[in-house]
Design a protein around this motif. Structure first.
Motif, PDB file in Angstrom:
ATOM      1  N   ALA A  82      39.211  20.210 129.129  1.00 45.92           N
ATOM      2  CA  ALA A  82      39.320  19.306 130.272  1.00 45.92           C
ATOM      3  C   ALA A  82      38.925  20.088 131.516  1.00 45.92           C
ATOM      4  CB  ALA A  82      40.739  18.779 130.402  1.00 45.92           C
ATOM      5  N   VAL A  83      38.013  19.526 132.300  1.00 45.72           N
ATOM      6  CA  VAL A  83      37.499  20.189 133.492  1.00 45.72           C
ATOM      7  C   VAL A  83      37.638  19.231 134.671  1.00 45.72           C
ATOM      8  CG1 VAL A  83      35.459  21.258 134.529  1.00 45.72           C
ATOM      9  CG2 VAL A  83      35.819  21.420 132.080  1.00 45.72           C
ATOM     10  N   THR A  84      38.089  19.744 135.797  1.00 50.62           N
ATOM     11  CA  THR A  84      38.176  18.950 137.016  1.00 50.62           C
ATOM     12  C   THR A  84      37.075  19.420 137.961  1.00 50.62           C
ATOM     13  OG1 THR A  84      40.547  18.651 136.761  1.00 50.62           O
ATOM     14  CG2 THR A  84      39.647  18.314 138.963  1.00 50.62           C
ATOM     15  N   LEU A  85      36.206  18.505 138.342  1.00 50.76           N
ATOM     16  CA  LEU A  85      35.056  18.836 139.181  1.00 50.76           C
ATOM     17  C   LEU A  85      35.177  18.138 140.531  1.00 50.76           C
ATOM     18  CD1 LEU A  85      32.375  18.139 136.422  1.00 50.76           C
ATOM     19  CD2 LEU A  85      33.293  20.365 137.075  1.00 50.76           C
ATOM     20  N   PRO A  86      35.102  18.892 141.634  1.00 43.61           N
ATOM     21  CA  PRO A  86      35.107  18.239 142.950  1.00 43.61           C
ATOM     22  C   PRO A  86      33.783  17.503 143.166  1.00 43.61           C
ATOM     23  CG  PRO A  86      34.803  20.610 143.183  1.00 43.61           C
ATOM     24  CD  PRO A  86      35.040  20.338 141.724  1.00 43.61           C
ATOM     25  N   LEU A  87      33.850  16.324 143.766  1.00 44.20           N
ATOM     26  CA  LEU A  87      32.643  15.544 144.053  1.00 44.20           C
ATOM     27  C   LEU A  87      32.055  15.989 145.386  1.00 44.20           C
ATOM     28  CD1 LEU A  87      33.548  11.934 142.922  1.00 44.20           C
ATOM     29  CD2 LEU A  87      32.139  13.615 141.763  1.00 44.20           C
ATOM     30  N   LYS A  88      30.884  16.573 145.333  1.00 42.20           N
ATOM     31  CA  LYS A  88      30.180  17.005 146.544  1.00 42.20           C
ATOM     32  C   LYS A  88      29.552  15.789 147.212  1.00 42.20           C
ATOM     33  CE  LYS A  88      29.046  21.313 144.293  1.00 42.20           C
ATOM     34  NZ  LYS A  88      27.999  22.034 143.601  1.00 42.20           N
ATOM     35  N   GLY A  89      29.567  15.786 148.522  1.00 40.41           N
ATOM     36  CA  GLY A  89      28.930  14.713 149.282  1.00 40.41           C
ATOM     37  C   GLY A  89      29.714  13.421 149.297  1.00 40.41           C
ATOM     38  N   SER A  90      30.952  13.456 148.828  1.00 36.57           N
ATOM     39  CA  SER A  90      31.744  12.244 148.767  1.00 36.57           C
ATOM     40  C   SER A  90      32.347  11.914 150.132  1.00 36.57           C
ATOM     41  CB  SER A  90      32.882  12.411 147.755  1.00 36.57           C
ATOM     42  OG  SER A  90      33.724  11.281 147.789  1.00 36.57           O
ATOM     43  N   ARG A  98      30.645   0.162 133.565  1.00 37.73           N
ATOM     44  CA  ARG A  98      31.350  -0.010 134.832  1.00 37.73           C
ATOM     45  C   ARG A  98      32.848  -0.018 134.574  1.00 37.73           C
ATOM     46  NH1 ARG A  98      28.216  -4.634 138.300  1.00 37.73           N
ATOM     47  NH2 ARG A  98      26.290  -3.452 138.554  1.00 37.73           N
ATOM     48  N   ALA A  99      33.583   0.552 135.514  1.00 33.93           N
ATOM     49  CA  ALA A  99      35.039   0.546 135.433  1.00 33.93           C
ATOM     50  C   ALA A  99      35.589   0.307 136.830  1.00 33.93           C
ATOM     51  CB  ALA A  99      35.549   1.867 134.878  1.00 33.93           C
ATOM     52  N   GLU A 100      36.741  -0.336 136.894  1.00 36.86           N
ATOM     53  CA  GLU A 100      37.348  -0.643 138.184  1.00 36.86           C
ATOM     54  C   GLU A 100      38.304   0.454 138.612  1.00 36.86           C
ATOM     55  OE1 GLU A 100      38.769  -4.527 138.941  1.00 36.86           O
ATOM     56  OE2 GLU A 100      37.296  -5.456 137.619  1.00 36.86           O
ATOM     57  N   VAL A 101      38.413   0.618 139.918  1.00 36.18           N
ATOM     58  CA  VAL A 101      39.333   1.582 140.502  1.00 36.18           C
ATOM     59  C   VAL A 101      40.676   0.891 140.682  1.00 36.18           C
ATOM     60  CG1 VAL A 101      39.812   3.051 142.494  1.00 36.18           C
ATOM     61  CG2 VAL A 101      37.464   2.771 141.683  1.00 36.18           C
ATOM     62  N   ALA A 102      41.738   1.541 140.226  1.00 41.25           N
ATOM     63  CA  ALA A 102      43.094   1.023 140.391  1.00 41.25           C
ATOM     64  C   ALA A 102      43.995   2.152 140.875  1.00 41.25           C
ATOM     65  CB  ALA A 102      43.611   0.461 139.079  1.00 41.25           C
ATOM     66  N   ASP A 103      44.677   1.939 141.971  1.00 41.36           N
ATOM     67  CA  ASP A 103      45.567   2.952 142.556  1.00 41.36           C
ATOM     68  C   ASP A 103      44.842   4.273 142.812  1.00 41.36           C
ATOM     69  OD1 ASP A 103      47.767   1.187 142.520  1.00 41.36           O
ATOM     70  OD2 ASP A 103      48.194   1.718 140.428  1.00 41.36           O
ATOM     71  N   GLY A 104      43.600   4.195 143.248  1.00 39.17           N
ATOM     72  CA  GLY A 104      42.838   5.384 143.603  1.00 39.17           C
ATOM     73  C   GLY A 104      42.272   6.154 142.427  1.00 39.17           C
ATOM     74  N   ALA A 105      42.386   5.604 141.220  1.00 36.57           N
ATOM     75  CA  ALA A 105      41.874   6.289 140.033  1.00 36.57           C
ATOM     76  C   ALA A 105      41.015   5.328 139.219  1.00 36.57           C
ATOM     77  CB  ALA A 105      43.027   6.810 139.177  1.00 36.57           C
ATOM     78  N   ALA A 119      34.978  10.336 150.404  1.00 33.74           N
ATOM     79  CA  ALA A 119      36.425  10.408 150.156  1.00 33.74           C
ATOM     80  C   ALA A 119      36.802  11.878 149.997  1.00 33.74           C
ATOM     81  CB  ALA A 119      36.780   9.617 148.905  1.00 33.74           C
ATOM     82  N   PRO A 120      37.485  12.465 151.003  1.00 24.89           N
ATOM     83  CA  PRO A 120      37.846  13.882 150.888  1.00 24.89           C
ATOM     84  C   PRO A 120      38.759  14.121 149.690  1.00 24.89           C
ATOM     85  CG  PRO A 120      38.570  12.931 153.002  1.00 24.89           C
ATOM     86  CD  PRO A 120      37.959  11.833 152.197  1.00 24.89           C
ATOM     87  N   GLY A 121      38.479  15.167 148.957  1.00 21.04           N
ATOM     88  CA  GLY A 121      39.304  15.530 147.808  1.00 21.04           C
ATOM     89  C   GLY A 121      39.013  14.730 146.556  1.00 21.04           C
ATOM     90  N   ALA A 122      37.905  13.964 146.525  1.00 17.76           N
ATOM     91  CA  ALA A 122      37.558  13.167 145.336  1.00 17.76           C
ATOM     92  C   ALA A 122      37.220  14.098 144.189  1.00 17.76           C
ATOM     93  CB  ALA A 122      36.389  12.242 145.645  1.00 17.76           C
ATOM     94  N   LEU A 157      28.694   7.860 145.368  1.00 19.46           N
ATOM     95  CA  LEU A 157      29.984   8.300 145.882  1.00 19.46           C
ATOM     96  C   LEU A 157      30.051   9.818 145.951  1.00 19.46           C
ATOM     97  CD1 LEU A 157      32.810   7.490 146.815  1.00 19.46           C
ATOM     98  CD2 LEU A 157      33.522   7.603 144.437  1.00 19.46           C
ATOM     99  N   GLY A 158      29.390  10.501 145.039  1.00 19.34           N
ATOM    100  CA  GLY A 158      29.393  11.961 145.039  1.00 19.34           C
ATOM    101  C   GLY A 158      28.759  12.490 143.770  1.00 19.34           C
ATOM    102  N   GLU A 159      28.603  13.810 143.720  1.00 22.19           N
ATOM    103  CA  GLU A 159      28.004  14.442 142.549  1.00 22.19           C
ATOM    104  C   GLU A 159      28.736  15.724 142.207  1.00 22.19           C
ATOM    105  OE1 GLU A 159      24.308  17.013 143.222  1.00 22.19           O
ATOM    106  OE2 GLU A 159      24.126  15.472 144.767  1.00 22.19           O
TER     107      GLU A 159
END
Length: 102
Positions: free
Chosen positions: A84-92, A19-26, A94-97, A66-68
């Motif tokens: 390094a790969v950036t993957l959009p979260l489907k079904g989230s 588990r990790a906490e979210v800080a400043d949206g990240a 939060a738009p743009g997650a 939250l998304g996949e």
């Protein structure tokens, strides 16, 4: 937050982050997870090696999806350095997650 990793050909989770906490949206996980897989060689017929990443919000009593995201690891079979790969979260909700994976 927690990320669960599932290879499509296995059909069940094989790795899970702490588990990790979210800080400043990240969110940054303190300990990486490593997943070993057999990838097709350049000489072999190209095959898919799809991995699914499920991102869960774990702040309440019950974890909520939250998304996949999915990635075909076979696309990186010839990589000699970490990618390094950036993957959009489907079904989230939060738009743009996005999920950043190395």
């Amino acid at each position: 937050m927690t990320v669960v990793v599932t290879p499509q050909d296995v059909g069940r989770p094989t790795a899970r982050t702490e588990r990790a906490e979210v800080a400043d949206g990240a969110c940054r996980w303190p300990a990486p997870i490593f997943e070993a897989t057999k990838l097709p060689s350049a000489k072999a017929a190209a095959g898919d090696k799809i991995y699914q990443f499920l991102v869960y919000e774990t702040g309440s009593a019950k974890a909520a999806l939250l998304g996949e995201a999915t990635v075909n690891m076979a696309e990186y079979a010839e990589a000699f350095k970490p990618s390094a790969v950036t993957l959009p979260l489907k079904g989230s909700p939060a738009p743009g997650a996005l999920l950043h994976v190395s």
